[in-house]
Design a protein around this motif. Structure first.
Motif, PDB file in Angstrom:
ATOM      1  N   LEU A 103      23.969  12.512  23.156  1.00 30.64           N
ATOM      2  CA  LEU A 103      23.923  13.872  22.804  1.00 30.64           C
ATOM      3  C   LEU A 103      22.731  14.771  22.983  1.00 30.64           C
ATOM      4  O   LEU A 103      21.652  14.309  22.453  1.00 30.64           O
TER       5      LEU A 103
ATOM      6  N   ARG B 205      17.508  31.238  19.653  1.00 30.12           N
ATOM      7  CA  ARG B 205      16.296  30.852  18.885  1.00 30.12           C
ATOM      8  C   ARG B 205      15.534  29.574  19.439  1.00 30.12           C
ATOM      9  O   ARG B 205      14.385  29.365  19.382  1.00 30.12           O
ATOM     10  N   ASN B 206      16.580  28.826  19.982  1.00 34.03           N
ATOM     11  CA  ASN B 206      15.899  27.630  20.651  1.00 34.03           C
ATOM     12  C   ASN B 206      16.718  27.041  21.833  1.00 34.03           C
ATOM     13  O   ASN B 206      17.986  27.388  21.896  1.00 34.03           O
TER      14      ASN B 206
ATOM     15  N   SER C  59      10.020  28.554  12.774  1.00 37.72           N
ATOM     16  CA  SER C  59      11.664  28.703  12.620  1.00 37.72           C
ATOM     17  C   SER C  59      12.491  28.236  13.724  1.00 37.72           C
ATOM     18  O   SER C  59      13.450  28.170  13.726  1.00 37.72           O
ATOM     19  N   GLY C  60      11.679  28.330  15.017  1.00 39.93           N
ATOM     20  CA  GLY C  60      12.515  27.881  15.965  1.00 39.93           C
ATOM     21  C   GLY C  60      12.694  26.428  16.318  1.00 39.93           C
ATOM     22  O   GLY C  60      13.711  26.024  16.649  1.00 39.93           O
ATOM     23  N   SER C  61      11.697  25.739  16.013  1.00 42.38           N
ATOM     24  CA  SER C  61      11.794  24.273  16.322  1.00 42.38           C
ATOM     25  C   SER C  61      12.458  23.337  15.311  1.00 42.38           C
ATOM     26  O   SER C  61      12.982  22.340  15.387  1.00 42.38           O
ATOM     27  N   ALA C  62      12.796  23.943  14.025  1.00 40.82           N
ATOM     28  CA  ALA C  62      13.454  23.140  13.030  1.00 40.82           C
ATOM     29  C   ALA C  62      14.905  22.972  13.164  1.00 40.82           C
ATOM     30  O   ALA C  62      15.429  22.191  12.517  1.00 40.82           O
ATOM     31  N   ARG C  63      15.511  23.632  14.068  1.00 42.25           N
ATOM     32  CA  ARG C  63      16.897  23.623  14.202  1.00 42.25           C
ATOM     33  C   ARG C  63      17.612  22.828  15.125  1.00 42.25           C
ATOM     34  O   ARG C  63      18.639  22.841  15.641  1.00 42.25           O
ATOM     35  N   GLN C  64      16.685  22.196  16.216  1.00 42.06           N
ATOM     36  CA  GLN C  64      16.965  21.358  17.175  1.00 42.06           C
ATOM     37  C   GLN C  64      17.134  19.894  16.881  1.00 42.06           C
ATOM     38  O   GLN C  64      16.116  19.206  16.339  1.00 42.06           O
ATOM     39  N   LEU C  65      18.207  19.136  16.734  1.00 41.62           N
ATOM     40  CA  LEU C  65      18.578  17.837  16.406  1.00 41.62           C
ATOM     41  C   LEU C  65      18.207  17.018  17.544  1.00 41.62           C
ATOM     42  O   LEU C  65      18.791  17.193  18.839  1.00 41.62           O
TER      43      LEU C  65
ATOM     44  N   SER D 293      21.286  12.333   4.747  1.00 39.76           N
ATOM     45  CA  SER D 293      19.955  12.746   5.264  1.00 39.76           C
ATOM     46  C   SER D 293      18.833  12.411   4.562  1.00 39.76           C
ATOM     47  O   SER D 293      18.803  12.007   3.055  1.00 39.76           O
TER      48      SER D 293
ATOM     49  N   TYR E   5      24.834  10.634  11.094  1.00 36.66           N
ATOM     50  CA  TYR E   5      26.246  10.982  11.571  1.00 36.66           C
ATOM     51  C   TYR E   5      27.066   9.746  11.851  1.00 36.66           C
ATOM     52  O   TYR E   5      26.714   8.790  12.504  1.00 36.66           O
TER      53      TYR E   5
ATOM     54  N   ALA F 211      15.433  25.790   6.864  1.00 42.53           N
ATOM     55  CA  ALA F 211      14.770  24.959   7.507  1.00 42.53           C
ATOM     56  C   ALA F 211      15.280  23.535   7.725  1.00 42.53           C
ATOM     57  O   ALA F 211      15.593  22.856   8.574  1.00 42.53           O
ATOM     58  N   LEU F 212      15.785  22.967   6.117  1.00 43.83           N
ATOM     59  CA  LEU F 212      16.122  21.577   6.186  1.00 43.83           C
ATOM     60  C   LEU F 212      17.779  21.637   6.335  1.00 43.83           C
ATOM     61  O   LEU F 212      18.576  21.556   5.159  1.00 43.83           O
ATOM     62  N   ASN F 213      18.402  22.033   7.234  1.00 42.87           N
ATOM     63  CA  ASN F 213      19.803  22.528   7.275  1.00 42.87           C
ATOM     64  C   ASN F 213      20.502  21.210   7.926  1.00 42.87           C
ATOM     65  O   ASN F 213      20.123  20.482   8.769  1.00 42.87           O
TER      66      ASN F 213
ATOM     67  N   ASP G 244      10.456  15.545  10.475  1.00 40.12           N
ATOM     68  CA  ASP G 244      10.118  15.608   9.090  1.00 40.12           C
ATOM     69  C   ASP G 244      11.561  15.423   8.298  1.00 40.12           C
ATOM     70  O   ASP G 244      11.600  15.398   7.194  1.00 40.12           O
ATOM     71  N   TYR G 245      12.818  15.463   9.035  1.00 44.56           N
ATOM     72  CA  TYR G 245      13.998  15.401   8.459  1.00 44.56           C
ATOM     73  C   TYR G 245      14.971  14.541   9.361  1.00 44.56           C
ATOM     74  O   TYR G 245      14.882  14.842  10.548  1.00 44.56           O
TER      75      TYR G 245
ATOM     76  N   PHE H 126      20.727  18.430  23.294  1.00 48.10           N
ATOM     77  CA  PHE H 126      20.780  19.876  22.793  1.00 48.10           C
ATOM     78  C   PHE H 126      20.792  20.812  23.757  1.00 48.10           C
ATOM     79  O   PHE H 126      19.962  20.666  24.740  1.00 48.10           O
TER      80      PHE H 126
ATOM     81  N   PHE I 159      29.582  19.519  12.978  1.00 45.10           N
ATOM     82  CA  PHE I 159      30.151  19.755  14.106  1.00 45.10           C
ATOM     83  C   PHE I 159      31.724  20.054  14.339  1.00 45.10           C
ATOM     84  O   PHE I 159      32.491  19.474  13.354  1.00 45.10           O
TER      85      PHE I 159
ATOM     86  N   TYR J  85      25.628  21.147  22.039  1.00 47.32           N
ATOM     87  CA  TYR J  85      25.278  19.954  22.484  1.00 47.32           C
ATOM     88  C   TYR J  85      26.393  19.559  23.702  1.00 47.32           C
ATOM     89  O   TYR J  85      27.332  19.790  23.594  1.00 47.32           O
TER      90      TYR J  85
ATOM     91  N   PRO K  85      30.765  14.492  15.513  1.00 43.34           N
ATOM     92  CA  PRO K  85      30.126  13.602  14.360  1.00 43.34           C
ATOM     93  C   PRO K  85      30.428  14.273  13.218  1.00 43.34           C
ATOM     94  O   PRO K  85      30.265  15.462  13.118  1.00 43.34           O
TER      95      PRO K  85
ATOM     96  N   LEU L 226      18.692  12.686   9.676  1.00 37.88           N
ATOM     97  CA  LEU L 226      20.127  12.580   9.428  1.00 37.88           C
ATOM     98  C   LEU L 226      20.806  11.560   9.898  1.00 37.88           C
ATOM     99  O   LEU L 226      20.422  10.972  11.142  1.00 37.88           O
TER     100      LEU L 226
ATOM    101  N   PHE M  83      18.851  13.126  19.089  1.00 38.32           N
ATOM    102  CA  PHE M  83      19.755  12.027  18.434  1.00 38.32           C
ATOM    103  C   PHE M  83      19.316  10.796  19.228  1.00 38.32           C
ATOM    104  O   PHE M  83      18.841  10.775  20.261  1.00 38.32           O
TER     105      PHE M  83
ATOM    106  N   GLN N 157      23.673  20.216  10.076  1.00 42.16           N
ATOM    107  CA  GLN N 157      24.690  20.831  11.134  1.00 42.16           C
ATOM    108  C   GLN N 157      25.855  19.979  11.079  1.00 42.16           C
ATOM    109  O   GLN N 157      26.068  18.931  11.006  1.00 42.16           O
TER     110      GLN N 157
ATOM    111  N   PHE O 241      28.889  14.317   9.304  1.00 39.60           N
ATOM    112  CA  PHE O 241      27.506  14.269   8.581  1.00 39.60           C
ATOM    113  C   PHE O 241      27.564  13.010   7.445  1.00 39.60           C
ATOM    114  O   PHE O 241      28.779  13.354   6.691  1.00 39.60           O
TER     115      PHE O 241
END
Lengths: 113, 116
Positions: A43, A55-56, B98-104, B49, B36, A98-100, B31-32, A45, A104, A35, B44, B34, B106, A102, B46
């Motif tokens: 912030l 992956r993204n 699986s790709g889209s779930a990992r981008q936060l 969540s 920080y 999935a519900l990870n 849908d999730y 991504f 930092f 980030y 940051p 968090l 903010f 992160q 955590f």
């Protein structure tokens, strides 16, 4: 358990140069995300790597690139630096599910002169 | 277009009282969520969540409330302590492949100051 380690903590470069930042994730974590934090944009991504594969990807120019090694350590590279690239670059690691959550690192403060 | 908004850049609260930090989002795919907190010169950290299948999650002094119909979440800190003074960010992620779930994504952050 050691946390996320980013090196170096501070870096000063001049316009046109390139820079490589390093991130060692928490042991056992296979996902590393990068980030950029700036006062104006907050912030944002950059990209995420999992098992050595990107992956993204966020909305940044191609000058920003990264890679991940087999031990999950990741590097981020910025080529042809611009003044606007001055920022705090943060790396986050997670298990990659999935519900990870992160976690930092402390970040690398990059100043471009 | 800011998909996650924290409309209050700063908040001051007396020690021992409740701190309420607010966050709004526009993307109905999130849908999730968090929270920080961030101290200067640190990354940051955590806090807590919540998944969209819940409307409340509690962890010690911290409680997060989610109102899906209003696309609003809030973080309550009770009682507030001077050590809680920091910038608080809310973040959201979308499920799906699986790709889209990992981008936060903010929010811009709220500076909380707890006065002794």
């Amino acid at each position: 358990k050691a946390g996320v380690t980013q090196t170096p903590r501070y870096l000063i470069k001049t316009r046109g140069q390139q820079v490589t930042l390093s991130c060692s994730p928490i042991s056992g974590h296979r996902s590393v995300s990068w980030y950029q934090q700036t006062p104006g944009q907050g912030l944002q991504f950059l990209f995420e790597y999992f098992s050595e594969t990107q992956r993204n990807k966020g909305n940044f120019p191609g000058r920003f690139s990264g890679r991940q090694f087999s031990n999950s350590r990741s590097e981020m590279n910025v080529s042809t630096l611009e003044l606007g690239d001055s920022a705090l670059y943060l790396c986050a690691s997670s298990s990659g599910t999935a519900l990870n959550i992160q976690y930092f690192g402390a970040g690398t403060r990059l100043s471009v002169l | 277009d800011q998909q996650v908004k924290q409309n209050s850049p700063s908040l001051s609260v007396q020690e021992g009282r409740i701190s309420i930090l607010n966050c709004d989002y526009t993307n109905s795919m999130f849908d999730y969520f968090l929270w920080y907190k961030k101290y200067p010169a640190e990354g940051p950290t955590f806090l807590i969540s919540i998944s969209s299948i819940k409307d409340k999650n509690e962890d010690g002094r911290f409680t997060v409330f989610l109102n899906k119909s209003a696309k609003h979440l809030s973080l309550h800190i009770v009682p507030s302590q001077p050590g809680d003074s920091a910038v608080y960010f809310c973040a959201a992620s979308a499920g799906g492949d699986s790709g889209s779930a990992r981008q936060l994504t903010f929010g811009s952050g709220t500076q909380l100051t707890v006065l002794p």
